[in-house]
Design an enzyme around this catalytic site. Structure first.
Site, PDB file in Angstrom:
ATOM      1  N   GLU A   1       3.595  14.759   2.698  1.00 26.03           N
ATOM      2  CA  GLU A   1       4.890  14.748   1.996  1.00 26.03           C
ATOM      3  C   GLU A   1       4.983  13.446   1.201  1.00 26.03           C
ATOM      4  O   GLU A   1       4.197  12.526   1.434  1.00 26.03           O
ATOM      5  CB  GLU A   1       6.030  14.788   3.030  1.00 26.03           C
TER       6      GLU A   1
ATOM      7  N   GLU B   1      -8.163  14.708   4.395  1.00 28.34           N
ATOM      8  CA  GLU B   1      -8.573  14.898   5.794  1.00 28.34           C
ATOM      9  C   GLU B   1      -8.660  13.552   6.515  1.00 28.34           C
ATOM     10  O   GLU B   1      -9.468  13.378   7.433  1.00 28.34           O
ATOM     11  CB  GLU B   1      -9.894  15.654   5.873  1.00 28.34           C
TER      12      GLU B   1
HETATM   13  C1  LIG Z   1      -6.751  16.115  -4.115  1.00 31.22           C
HETATM   14  C2  LIG Z   1      -6.014  16.035  -2.819  1.00 31.22           C
HETATM   15  C3  LIG Z   1      -5.930  17.144  -2.004  1.00 31.22           C
HETATM   16  C4  LIG Z   1      -5.205  17.079  -0.808  1.00 31.22           C
HETATM   17  N1  LIG Z   1      -5.071  18.222  -0.036  1.00 31.22           N
HETATM   18  C5  LIG Z   1      -4.215  18.216   1.008  1.00 31.22           C
HETATM   19  C6  LIG Z   1      -3.890  19.420   1.712  1.00 31.22           C
HETATM   20  O1  LIG Z   1      -4.436  20.491   1.439  1.00 31.22           O
HETATM   21  N2  LIG Z   1      -2.949  19.366   2.694  1.00 31.22           N
HETATM   22  C7  LIG Z   1      -2.330  18.187   3.034  1.00 31.22           C
HETATM   23  O2  LIG Z   1      -1.462  18.216   3.912  1.00 31.22           O
HETATM   24  N3  LIG Z   1      -2.631  17.013   2.420  1.00 31.22           N
HETATM   25  C8  LIG Z   1      -3.545  17.011   1.406  1.00 31.22           C
HETATM   26  N4  LIG Z   1      -3.823  15.832   0.741  1.00 31.22           N
HETATM   27  C9  LIG Z   1      -3.167  14.606   1.160  1.00 31.22           C
HETATM   28  C10 LIG Z   1      -4.100  13.635   1.875  1.00 31.22           C
HETATM   29  O3  LIG Z   1      -4.474  14.134   3.134  1.00 31.22           O
HETATM   30  C11 LIG Z   1      -3.342  12.284   1.967  1.00 31.22           C
HETATM   31  O4  LIG Z   1      -3.278  11.772   0.647  1.00 31.22           O
HETATM   32  C12 LIG Z   1      -4.039  11.314   2.886  1.00 31.22           C
HETATM   33  O5  LIG Z   1      -3.915  11.732   4.225  1.00 31.22           O
HETATM   34  C13 LIG Z   1      -3.460   9.907   2.758  1.00 31.22           C
HETATM   35  O6  LIG Z   1      -2.077   9.918   2.827  1.00 31.22           O
HETATM   36  P1  LIG Z   1      -1.209   9.138   1.737  1.00 31.22           P
HETATM   37  O7  LIG Z   1      -1.748   9.479   0.400  1.00 31.22           O
HETATM   38  O8  LIG Z   1       0.215   9.415   1.998  1.00 31.22           O
HETATM   39  O9  LIG Z   1      -1.520   7.607   1.985  1.00 31.22           O
HETATM   40  P2  LIG Z   1      -0.778   6.638   3.007  1.00 31.22           P
HETATM   41  O10 LIG Z   1      -0.738   7.243   4.370  1.00 31.22           O
HETATM   42  O11 LIG Z   1       0.496   6.208   2.408  1.00 31.22           O
HETATM   43  O12 LIG Z   1      -1.802   5.442   3.055  1.00 31.22           O
HETATM   44  C14 LIG Z   1      -1.887   4.471   1.989  1.00 31.22           C
HETATM   45  C15 LIG Z   1      -3.034   3.531   2.338  1.00 31.22           C
HETATM   46  O13 LIG Z   1      -2.765   2.869   3.599  1.00 31.22           O
HETATM   47  C16 LIG Z   1      -3.856   3.052   4.505  1.00 31.22           C
HETATM   48  N5  LIG Z   1      -3.336   3.188   5.881  1.00 31.22           N
HETATM   49  C17 LIG Z   1      -2.385   4.044   6.312  1.00 31.22           C
HETATM   50  N6  LIG Z   1      -2.185   3.894   7.633  1.00 31.22           N
HETATM   51  C18 LIG Z   1      -3.032   2.930   8.061  1.00 31.22           C
HETATM   52  C19 LIG Z   1      -3.303   2.329   9.337  1.00 31.22           C
HETATM   53  N7  LIG Z   1      -2.675   2.707  10.444  1.00 31.22           N
HETATM   54  N8  LIG Z   1      -4.262   1.363   9.388  1.00 31.22           N
HETATM   55  C20 LIG Z   1      -4.922   0.981   8.263  1.00 31.22           C
HETATM   56  N9  LIG Z   1      -4.699   1.514   7.039  1.00 31.22           N
HETATM   57  C21 LIG Z   1      -3.777   2.467   6.930  1.00 31.22           C
HETATM   58  C22 LIG Z   1      -4.512   4.339   4.048  1.00 31.22           C
HETATM   59  O14 LIG Z   1      -5.869   4.401   4.434  1.00 31.22           O
HETATM   60  C23 LIG Z   1      -4.367   4.252   2.521  1.00 31.22           C
HETATM   61  O15 LIG Z   1      -5.394   3.463   1.984  1.00 31.22           O
HETATM   62  C24 LIG Z   1      -4.579  15.873  -0.417  1.00 31.22           C
HETATM   63  C25 LIG Z   1      -4.699  14.721  -1.233  1.00 31.22           C
HETATM   64  C26 LIG Z   1      -5.401  14.797  -2.412  1.00 31.22           C
HETATM   65  C27 LIG Z   1      -5.468  13.554  -3.272  1.00 31.22           C
END
Ligand SMILES: Cc1cc2nc3c(=O)[nH]c(=O)nc-3n(C[C@H](O)[C@H](O)[C@H](O)COP(=O)(O)OP(=O)(O)OC[C@H]3O[C@@H](n4cnc5c(N)ncnc54)[C@H](O)[C@@H]3O)c2cc1C
Length: 392
Positions: free
Chosen positions: A121, A369
């Site tokens: 989200e 993932e």
């Molecule tokens: C092309 C594409 C397809 C996708 N397909 C799907 C799908 O089919 N279904 C779905 O549900 N999602 C999907 N996603 C979403 C994807 O799984 C998320 O983008 C991903 O899990 C990261 O979440 P975020 O972008 O909110 O980053 P955030 O969680 O906001 O993280 C931002 C940064 O902080 C780092 N970070 C976060 N928490 C920690 C921690 N505890 N310790 C250290 N570092 C941390 C992360 O590694 C990242 O670098 C997709 C994304 C893309 C770009």
């Protein structure tokens, strides 16, 4: 001992995939530049390909196991460009979730549909316990009422339905989160747009909005029983599916990196730069030395991926190994594609070639993932025997 030697049958299967992948590659640039278009269900060459290429035999007892064929096949497909496919299959990530967490009746009812999976989200990605989409049971009609917004949903436009993560009780954290099956066309379920991305632009990635969207009570994955259990229809039930899909995501990125290596090798050979594997690194040109190091990195990453899949095929736990393969590949494919650009200079960034596209495409390996950082947390927990609360 693990033996990854390929048999003639294996080679025939991979030759078949490679021939199909080369057709997809021909269309790769078009759909990269025309992101608003969805690649067709069937490419124009698809019928002729199937008519002239008989399907290779399924693996026999002496061939590589199906679990290890899968990542190699994924690599070859992405080496071509699997975001544009010869012929689209109907499965999405949600199908794996249904398989892991659905009741037998639910699998029977929805198994034939193409299912996306929506967890992420605008305010929740790496930490799914922050899911803010709500599901409230209306006892008077026996319906769940869903409200919320999901982003970056793979197969979002093509899917017939979605496995949606929503919370019954925000104060309960993970325990409050359940998954629901929502069919397209249900009033209150909108697909406002296809996402615009850095790479894998041909891939179908969409945003979803749920506004007072009502679904039958029986659409809760795992059934009513899962309301009281954390491990069904919610976190653990669906998280299990990632143990197989994470190494496959690694394999996809490795396919793109292999394409970059093949292209770079060809250019070096054409430019008369010898790559002599027997000469040792110190007796090579700087370009050849760098190239050999990139190839070695690819090999190491490929082996971690095969190991994770092999464990799954043997029915052994592979939670940590699947994160190792994903984290390793996420970094390796970036180093490899960037390294190929450094070796080739201007040719590497020109849109006349696909290397710049593969460099953008492979960035996703370290994002979806679970990002590389999240994989490292899982690995550290596994190695140190820490719980989620000890290390977050
Ligand atoms: C092309 C594409 C397809 C996708 N397909 C799907 C799908 O089919 N279904 C779905 O549900 N999602 C999907 N996603 C979403 C994807 O799984 C998320 O983008 C991903 O899990 C990261 O979440 P975020 O972008 O909110 O980053 P955030 O969680 O906001 O993280 C931002 C940064 O902080 C780092 N970070 C976060 N928490 C920690 C921690 N505890 N310790 C250290 N570092 C941390 C992360 O590694 C990242 O670098 C997709 C994304 C893309 C770009």
């Amino acid at each position: 001992m693990i033996d990854f030697t390929l048999t003639e049958n294996d080679e025939a299967a991979f030759d078949y995939e490679r021939a199909a992948a080369l057709i997809c590659r021909k269309h790769a640039r078009y759909y990269d530049e025309n992101e608003h278009e969805l690649a067709p269900e069937k490419l124009p060459e698809s019928d002729e390909f199937y008519a002239t290429h008989p399907k290779p035999p399924k693996p026999g007892p002496h061939d590589t196991s199906q679990a290890c064929r899968l990542p190699r096949t994924a690599m070859i497909r992405y080496w071509g460009d699997y975001t544009v496919r010869l012929n689209r299959d109907r499965g999405g990530l949600g199908n794996a979730a249904l398989g892991a967490a659905g009741t037998p009746e639910q699998k029977q009812k929805w198994g034939h549909l193409c299912l996306s999976m929506a967890i992420t989200e605008p305010g929740c990605g790496s930490d799914p316990s922050r899911v803010a989409t709500t599901a409230v049971l209306d006892e008077s009609t026996n319906e769940w009422v869903l409200n919320g917004e999901k982003i970056f949903v793979t197969t979002g436009l093509r899917a017939d339905a979605v496995v949606l993560w929503a919370t019954l009780d925000k104060s309960a954290g993970r325990a409050g989160i359940k998954s629901f099956l929502v069919e397209k066309g249900t009033p209150g379920f909108d697909v406002p747009h296809k996402e615009k991305k850095l790479g894998i632009r041909a891939d179908d990635t969409a945003a979803y909005v749920f506004s007072d969207c009502r679904i039958p009570r029986e659409n809760l994955l795992g059934g009513d029983e899962s309301i009281s259990k954390e491990n069904s229809g919610g976190f653990r039930g669906v998280m299990k599916t990632f143990n197989m899909t994470r190494p496959l995501t690694a394999a996809m990125g490795l396919g793109l990196a292999e394409a970059a290596l093949d292209f770079t090798r060809d250019q070096l050979v054409e430019a008369g730069v010898p790559i002599d594997y027997m000469a040792g690194l110190s007796r090579q040109s700087a370009a050849a030395e760098k190239f050999i190091r990139l190839e070695a990195l690819w090999d190491a990453s490929m082996l971690t991926t095969l190991q994770a899949c092999w464990l799954a095929g043997e029915g052994k736990p592979n939670n940590m190994e699947s994160s190792v393969s994903k984290a390793h590949a996420g970094g390796a494919v970036r180093t490899i594609t960037q390294g190929c650009i450094e070796i080739l200079g201007a040719m590497g960034i020109s849109r006349d070639h696909l290397l710049e596209k593969w460099t953008r495409d492979c960035r996703i390996t370290d994002i979806y993932e679970g990002t590389g950082e999240i994989q490292r947390l899982i690995i550290a927990r596994g190695l140190l025997d820490y719980t989620r609360n000890d290390l977050k």
